[in-house]
Design a protein around this motif. Structure first.
Motif, short mmCIF file in Angstrom:
data_model
loop_
_atom_site.label_atom_id
_atom_site.label_comp_id
_atom_site.label_asym_id
_atom_site.label_seq_id
_atom_site.Cartn_x
_atom_site.Cartn_y
_atom_site.Cartn_z
N VAL A 15 -50.41 3.60 7.74
CA VAL A 15 -49.87 3.63 6.39
C VAL A 15 -48.44 4.14 6.46
N LEU A 16 -47.51 3.33 6.00
CA LEU A 16 -46.09 3.70 6.01
C LEU A 16 -45.78 4.50 4.75
N ALA A 17 -45.52 5.80 4.93
CA ALA A 17 -45.32 6.69 3.79
C ALA A 17 -44.05 7.52 3.92
N GLY A 18 -43.07 7.01 4.67
CA GLY A 18 -41.88 7.79 4.96
C GLY A 18 -40.71 7.60 4.01
N GLY A 19 -40.87 6.70 3.03
CA GLY A 19 -39.77 6.46 2.10
C GLY A 19 -39.53 7.64 1.17
N GLU A 20 -38.30 7.80 0.74
CA GLU A 20 -37.96 8.93 -0.13
C GLU A 20 -38.35 8.70 -1.58
N GLY A 21 -38.45 7.45 -1.99
CA GLY A 21 -38.85 7.17 -3.37
C GLY A 21 -37.86 7.67 -4.41
N ARG A 22 -36.58 7.52 -4.13
CA ARG A 22 -35.54 8.04 -5.03
C ARG A 22 -35.64 7.45 -6.43
N ARG A 23 -35.89 6.13 -6.53
CA ARG A 23 -35.95 5.50 -7.86
C ARG A 23 -37.14 5.99 -8.67
N LEU A 24 -38.12 6.57 -7.98
CA LEU A 24 -39.30 7.11 -8.66
C LEU A 24 -39.17 8.61 -8.89
N GLY A 25 -38.05 9.18 -8.45
CA GLY A 25 -37.85 10.61 -8.60
C GLY A 25 -38.36 11.42 -7.42
N GLY A 26 -38.60 10.75 -6.29
CA GLY A 26 -39.06 11.42 -5.07
C GLY A 26 -40.57 11.58 -5.02
N GLY A 27 -41.06 11.96 -3.85
CA GLY A 27 -42.48 12.24 -3.68
C GLY A 27 -43.39 11.06 -3.89
N LYS A 28 -42.96 9.87 -3.52
CA LYS A 28 -43.71 8.65 -3.82
C LYS A 28 -45.16 8.67 -3.31
N PRO A 29 -45.43 9.04 -2.05
CA PRO A 29 -46.82 8.96 -1.57
C PRO A 29 -47.82 9.76 -2.40
N LEU A 30 -47.35 10.84 -3.03
CA LEU A 30 -48.25 11.72 -3.77
C LEU A 30 -48.27 11.44 -5.27
N ARG A 31 -47.57 10.40 -5.71
CA ARG A 31 -47.61 9.99 -7.12
C ARG A 31 -48.98 9.40 -7.42
N ARG A 32 -49.49 9.71 -8.59
CA ARG A 32 -50.83 9.26 -8.97
C ARG A 32 -50.80 7.91 -9.68
N VAL A 33 -51.77 7.09 -9.30
CA VAL A 33 -52.07 5.85 -10.01
C VAL A 33 -53.56 5.93 -10.28
N GLY A 34 -53.92 6.06 -11.54
CA GLY A 34 -55.31 6.34 -11.85
C GLY A 34 -55.60 7.79 -11.44
N LYS A 35 -56.75 7.99 -10.85
CA LYS A 35 -57.15 9.35 -10.47
C LYS A 35 -56.73 9.73 -9.05
N ARG A 36 -56.10 8.79 -8.34
CA ARG A 36 -55.75 9.05 -6.95
C ARG A 36 -54.27 8.80 -6.70
N THR A 37 -53.78 9.35 -5.61
CA THR A 37 -52.38 9.14 -5.25
C THR A 37 -52.19 7.76 -4.64
N LEU A 38 -50.94 7.32 -4.62
CA LEU A 38 -50.62 6.06 -3.93
C LEU A 38 -51.09 6.12 -2.48
N LEU A 39 -50.89 7.27 -1.84
CA LEU A 39 -51.33 7.43 -0.46
C LEU A 39 -52.84 7.29 -0.35
N ASP A 40 -53.58 7.89 -1.26
CA ASP A 40 -55.05 7.76 -1.25
C ASP A 40 -55.49 6.30 -1.36
#
Length: 193
Positions: A15-40
């Protein structure tokens, strides 16, 4: 090991999770979609395809309390190619890379990429005439060519695929929705619900 697990043993999922996610305000892998994070979401999908799943990130804090092996990106290599370089550490002949920010990948991704791999160094997903090299099945032996590729000064994951040779498989666009902005995140939320 049962028969179904034996067929999964030759492929690792990274799982490629190294991006900074600047356009999302940072912390992209741990952002929630539903009850789980994108990483989950990505990890769950990866575990459907392989018993060997790892995460590539710039630093361990990017992925929080991840229970899987976290491969830290090699310094000086940016973007998804940094994660692909980490895939050389996985002890499987094939490595499927998936990004943490595409929560709706198709169930048949692994099967169809495997079917077209042939003698190529990689097989890559495509949709709407666009190739998604972050959704690719890579021969580990081909990844050993990365140091020579880096020596040329190039840093494009698509450029590397061109060097090792690749096949493509096409899907409909709706599988490869990328969560990059707050609007994308809100749309993904609605789709999950």
């Amino acid at each position: 090991m049962n028969r179904s697990n034996a067929s999964r043993g030759g492929v690792a999922v990274l799982v490629l999770a190294g991006g900074e996610g600047r356009r999302l305000g940072g912390g992209k892998p741990l952002r929630r979609v539903g009850k789980r994070t994108l990483l989950d979401h990505a990890i769950e999908r990866g575990q459907q395809w392989s018993d060997t799943v790892a995460v590539a990130a710039k630093s361990a804090d990017q992925v929080g309390n991840c229970d899987l092996p976290v491969l830290i990106d090699q310094p000086g290599i940016g973007g998804p190619l940094a994660g692909l370089a980490s895939a050389r550490l996985l002890d499987c002949p094939l490595v499927l890379t998936i990004p943490c920010d595409m929560p709706f990948l198709p169930d048949d991704l692994m099967a169809r990429l495997t079917a077209v791999l042939g003698n190529e160094g990689a097989s890559l997903a495509s949709s709407g005439g666009r190739i998604h090299p972050v959704c690719g099945l890579w021969r580990r032996e081909s990844l050993m060519q990365l140091p020579a590729y880096f020596a040329t000064g190039r840093r494009s994951i698509m450029g590397f695929a061109e060097v090792i040779g690749y096949a493509t498989v096409g899907w409909d666009d709706h599988w490869f929705v990328n969560v990059n902005t707050p609007i994308d995140l809100a749309q993904a939320e609605r789709r999950i619900d």
